[in-house]
Design a protein around this motif. Structure first.
Motif, PDB file in Angstrom:
ATOM      1  N   CYS A  20      49.877  31.882  41.591  1.00  0.00           N
ATOM      2  CA  CYS A  20      48.572  32.001  40.429  1.00  0.00           C
ATOM      3  C   CYS A  20      49.473  32.848  39.096  1.00  0.00           C
ATOM      4  CB  CYS A  20      47.809  33.406  40.879  1.00  0.00           C
ATOM      5  SG  CYS A  20      47.307  33.720  39.618  1.00  0.00           S
ATOM      6  N   ASN A  36      51.410  35.593  37.512  1.00  0.00           N
ATOM      7  CA  ASN A  36      51.490  36.784  38.288  1.00  0.00           C
ATOM      8  C   ASN A  36      52.696  36.094  38.967  1.00  0.00           C
ATOM      9  OD1 ASN A  36      51.916  38.191  40.390  1.00  0.00           O
ATOM     10  ND2 ASN A  36      49.866  38.424  41.645  1.00  0.00           N
ATOM     11  N   CYS A  39      44.960  37.306  41.196  1.00  0.00           N
ATOM     12  CA  CYS A  39      45.167  35.857  40.290  1.00  0.00           C
ATOM     13  C   CYS A  39      43.809  36.495  39.910  1.00  0.00           C
ATOM     14  CB  CYS A  39      44.425  35.354  41.471  1.00  0.00           C
ATOM     15  SG  CYS A  39      44.937  33.304  40.414  1.00  0.00           S
ATOM     16  N   SER A  89      42.318  31.233  36.762  1.00  0.00           N
ATOM     17  CA  SER A  89      43.990  30.931  36.694  1.00  0.00           C
ATOM     18  C   SER A  89      44.705  29.490  37.055  1.00  0.00           C
ATOM     19  CB  SER A  89      44.541  32.148  37.000  1.00  0.00           C
ATOM     20  OG  SER A  89      44.509  33.160  36.693  1.00  0.00           O
ATOM     21  N   ILE A  96      46.326  27.507  39.862  1.00  0.00           N
ATOM     22  CA  ILE A  96      47.284  28.114  41.204  1.00  0.00           C
ATOM     23  C   ILE A  96      48.154  26.675  41.368  1.00  0.00           C
ATOM     24  CG2 ILE A  96      46.753  28.099  43.554  1.00  0.00           C
ATOM     25  CD1 ILE A  96      44.928  30.178  41.803  1.00  0.00           C
ATOM     26  N   HIS A  98      41.763  38.139  43.657  1.00  0.00           N
ATOM     27  CA  HIS A  98      42.328  37.227  44.051  1.00  0.00           C
ATOM     28  C   HIS A  98      42.928  36.503  45.088  1.00  0.00           C
ATOM     29  CE1 HIS A  98      39.408  39.272  46.911  1.00  0.00           C
ATOM     30  NE2 HIS A  98      39.927  38.571  47.639  1.00  0.00           N
TER      31      HIS A  98
END
Length: 164
Positions: free
Chosen positions: A32, A35, A72, A76, A78, A149
């Protein structure tokens, strides 16, 4: 004839062993944006994000968490954590809501699913590690206050932690 059968079985055993050993050496890259170290979701009012954690469903039924949650932010980007082939849609449950989407991926001897993700496409493509898969869906719309998440689940429901 028996010797050929023996050698055939031996070759298959060696191939299977080397494939499984290779898979354990796989290390996932960032899933992500925002992160880069794949921080895991801890515990919140909705439960815990570690593999094997127990959770309560809305109907009061206790279930065991069969994946690993990677923090996440909603919306965002991926990314493919390893070189993968896109192998179709995967949904976390039967509920028809804004986050009930995901994708099945295969690569480097592994089969795994990413849930709460809207992929750009579901199949018919291969991606290199770090290429965009899609976007994180709006988890806060469905579960306000949860730590948003991506849920990572192995196809065989084994523990994905060793790949992080």
């Amino acid at each position: 004839m028996k010797l050929y059968i023996f050698y055939g079985v031996l070759v298959l055993a060696v191939l299977q062993y080397s494939r499984s050993v290779g898979a354990t050496k796989v290390k996932f890259g960032s899933i992500c944006s925002g992160n880069p170290n794949n921080q895991r979701r801890g515990c919140d009012d909705y439960g815990c994000g570690g593999f094997g954690a127990s959770k309560l469903k809305l109907n009061g039924v206790k279930i065991i968490h069969k994946g690993l949650d990677i923090v996440c932010q909603d919306g965002s980007t991926i990314y493919a954590p390893i070189d993968v082939t896109l192998n179709g849609k995967a949904v976390p449950d039967k509920t028809n809501n804004a986050i009930n989407d995901g994708i099945t991926l295969e690569g480097q001897g592994l089969c795994f699913k990413l849930f709460y993700v809207k992929p750009d496409r579901y199949s018919g493509a291969t991606l290199k590690k770090g290429q965009k898969i899609g976007i994180m869906l709006p988890m806060q719309k469905i579960h306000p206050g949860i730590k948003s998440h991506v849920h990572v689940q192995m196809c065989d429901k084994s523990d994905p932690s060793k790949y992080f």
